[in-house]
Motif scaffolding. Structure first.
Motif, short mmCIF file in Angstrom:
data_model
loop_
_atom_site.label_atom_id
_atom_site.label_comp_id
_atom_site.label_asym_id
_atom_site.label_seq_id
_atom_site.Cartn_x
_atom_site.Cartn_y
_atom_site.Cartn_z
N GLU A 123 37.44 19.82 35.01
CA GLU A 123 38.86 19.74 34.68
C GLU A 123 39.32 21.00 33.95
O GLU A 123 40.42 21.51 34.20
N LEU A 124 38.49 21.50 33.05
CA LEU A 124 38.84 22.75 32.36
C LEU A 124 38.93 23.90 33.35
O LEU A 124 39.91 24.67 33.34
N LEU A 125 37.95 24.02 34.22
CA LEU A 125 37.94 25.14 35.17
C LEU A 125 39.11 25.05 36.15
O LEU A 125 39.67 26.07 36.56
N GLN A 126 39.48 23.83 36.52
CA GLN A 126 40.66 23.65 37.37
C GLN A 126 41.91 24.14 36.64
O GLN A 126 42.82 24.70 37.26
N MET A 142 34.33 33.36 36.07
CA MET A 142 35.50 33.37 35.19
C MET A 142 35.23 34.18 33.92
O MET A 142 36.13 34.88 33.42
N VAL A 143 34.00 34.10 33.42
CA VAL A 143 33.65 34.91 32.25
C VAL A 143 33.66 36.39 32.63
O VAL A 143 34.16 37.24 31.89
N LYS A 144 33.12 36.69 33.80
CA LYS A 144 33.07 38.07 34.27
C LYS A 144 34.47 38.65 34.49
O LYS A 144 34.74 39.83 34.18
N SER A 145 35.39 37.84 35.01
CA SER A 145 36.75 38.31 35.28
C SER A 145 37.62 38.35 34.03
O SER A 145 38.71 38.92 34.05
N PRO A 167 42.51 26.90 39.72
CA PRO A 167 42.14 25.90 40.73
C PRO A 167 41.58 26.50 42.02
O PRO A 167 40.64 25.96 42.60
N SER A 168 42.15 27.61 42.49
CA SER A 168 41.70 28.20 43.76
C SER A 168 40.28 28.71 43.67
O SER A 168 39.49 28.56 44.60
N LEU A 169 39.93 29.30 42.54
CA LEU A 169 38.57 29.82 42.37
C LEU A 169 37.56 28.69 42.31
O LEU A 169 36.47 28.78 42.86
N VAL A 170 37.93 27.60 41.68
CA VAL A 170 37.04 26.44 41.60
C VAL A 170 36.74 25.90 42.99
O VAL A 170 35.58 25.68 43.36
N ASP A 171 37.77 25.69 43.79
CA ASP A 171 37.59 25.15 45.14
C ASP A 171 36.70 26.05 45.99
O ASP A 171 35.80 25.60 46.69
N GLU A 172 36.96 27.36 45.93
CA GLU A 172 36.22 28.32 46.77
C GLU A 172 34.75 28.40 46.37
O GLU A 172 33.86 28.32 47.21
#
Length: 346
Positions: free
Chosen positions: A214-217, A30-33, A221-226
């Motif tokens: 919870e923050l990352l969700q 997420m930081v990279k994106s 959400p899709s990136l967290v699950d994957e």
């Protein structure tokens, strides 16, 4: 994009709590994106570096001491001898993996430090220091507990509040901590900030979280699950019994190969079989080219037993590459068991 300040305890827990470690990959991506921007106060950097050695050592030491206590208790306990031996062997397997666990924690800590180093570090301004001191003076959260110096926590949260005030309109911020005792409401929903801090938080612009997940969700959400699924797939280190079993086979293969080479040299007249009398008369330098006949008779019997134990598919002959692989495997396992590299004695 959400700008997030993660308390020191959040970063440390990524290394010491295996259930949270997969979230680190999510943060990195997420930081990279650009979906997540880190707010890193200087005090967080300092606290992290002050505690990382303790976390790295404790992750292995606590497990090792626990296993020793359990083994001692099992040894003193009566009961079925075979079952006790089997259980102790299983504990030896797990205990053998402890240093690898400690190494994994060190790797996570390195990744965290790299993330922190890549972010802009915020020095505490005079306004932040005055506000933090005021909280400590008037016993306001996170400085509301008796006999506890929480000035560093006050500096962290005041740095966050200052970043929110300085942010452009419609920008979003998040504060993440696992320290619910100091930052959350004392009685009630701990996902809610303490009343002394509530004014600085809101549902949209400046959010309060006690869970990094919870923050990352909230971010994606899709990136967290994957990525969490990807990170939960791991290779467990080999147990001690498995290493010893492989070592036994490789040791016998190396010994058998050397035995057959010696057998060939004897048949070609390049190596002599001698009696004890001839051996004693020969100088020590000559011993390299001779073998006692009684020793050789025992070696022949051992060779037959070894060939039967290993089976025809596991005794060669091998080409240079295959022979190198066998020796390399034996050397690597012995290194894991405590020997130096290239220890190939049989």
């Amino acid at each position: 994009m959400i700008s997030a300040l993660m308390d020191t305890c959040v970063w440390l827990d990524l290394a010491q709590d295996s259930k949270q470690t997969p979230l680190l990959l999510v943060v990195e991506n997420m930081v990279k994106s650009g979906d997540l921007k880190l707010i890193v106060p200087r005090v967080v950097i300092d606290e992290f570096r002050r505690n990382r050695a303790r976390i790295s050592k404790a992750s292995a030491r606590s497990l090792s001491s626990h296993f020793q206590e359990v083994k001692a208790a099992i040894t003193k306990t009566g009961g079925n001898e075979e079952q006790r031996k089997a259980l102790l062997a299983q504990l030896d397997d797990v205990n053998h993996r402890v240093p690898l666990i400690g190494g994994a924690a060190e790797g996570v800590l390195d990744r965290v430090e790299a993330l922190l180093a890549s972010a802009e570090v915020l020095e505490a301004t005079s306004t932040v220091m005055v506000s933090a001191a005021d909280r400590a003076l008037h016993r306001k959260a996170p400085c509301h507990h008796e006999n506890k110096n929480s000035i560093a926590d006050a500096i962290v949260v005041e740095t966050f509040f200052e970043a929110v005030k300085a942010g452009v309109p419609r920008s979003r911020f998040a504060f993440v901590t696992h320290n619910k005792n100091d930052f959350s409401v004392l009685a009630g929903n701990q996902r809610t900030p303490h009343p002394d801090l509530a004014e600085g938080f809101s549902k949209l612009r400046s959010m309060y979280f006690i869970s990094l997940a919870e923050l990352l969700q909230r971010v994606d959400p899709s990136l967290v699950d994957e990525l969490v699924w990807e990170q939960t797939w791991t290779q467990d280190p080999r147990g001690l019994s498995e290493l010893l079993a492989a070592h036994e086979i490789l040791w016998k293969q190396v010994w058998y190969n050397r035995h057959k080479n010696l057998e060939w040299k004897i048949s070609e007249g390049k190596h002599r079989l001698v009696t004890r009398e001839e051996w004693d008369k020969a100088g020590s330098k000559a011993h390299n080219d001779m073998t006692l006949d009684t020793v050789w008779h025992s070696a022949l019997a051992a060779g037959q037993r070894t060939a039967k134990e290993l089976g025809s598919d596991n005794i060669g002959p091998w080409d240079d590459f295959e022979w190198g692989m066998i020796n390399g495997k034996l050397s690597a396992i012995r290194w894991m068991l405590g020997d130096e590299w290239d220890m190939l004695d049989t």
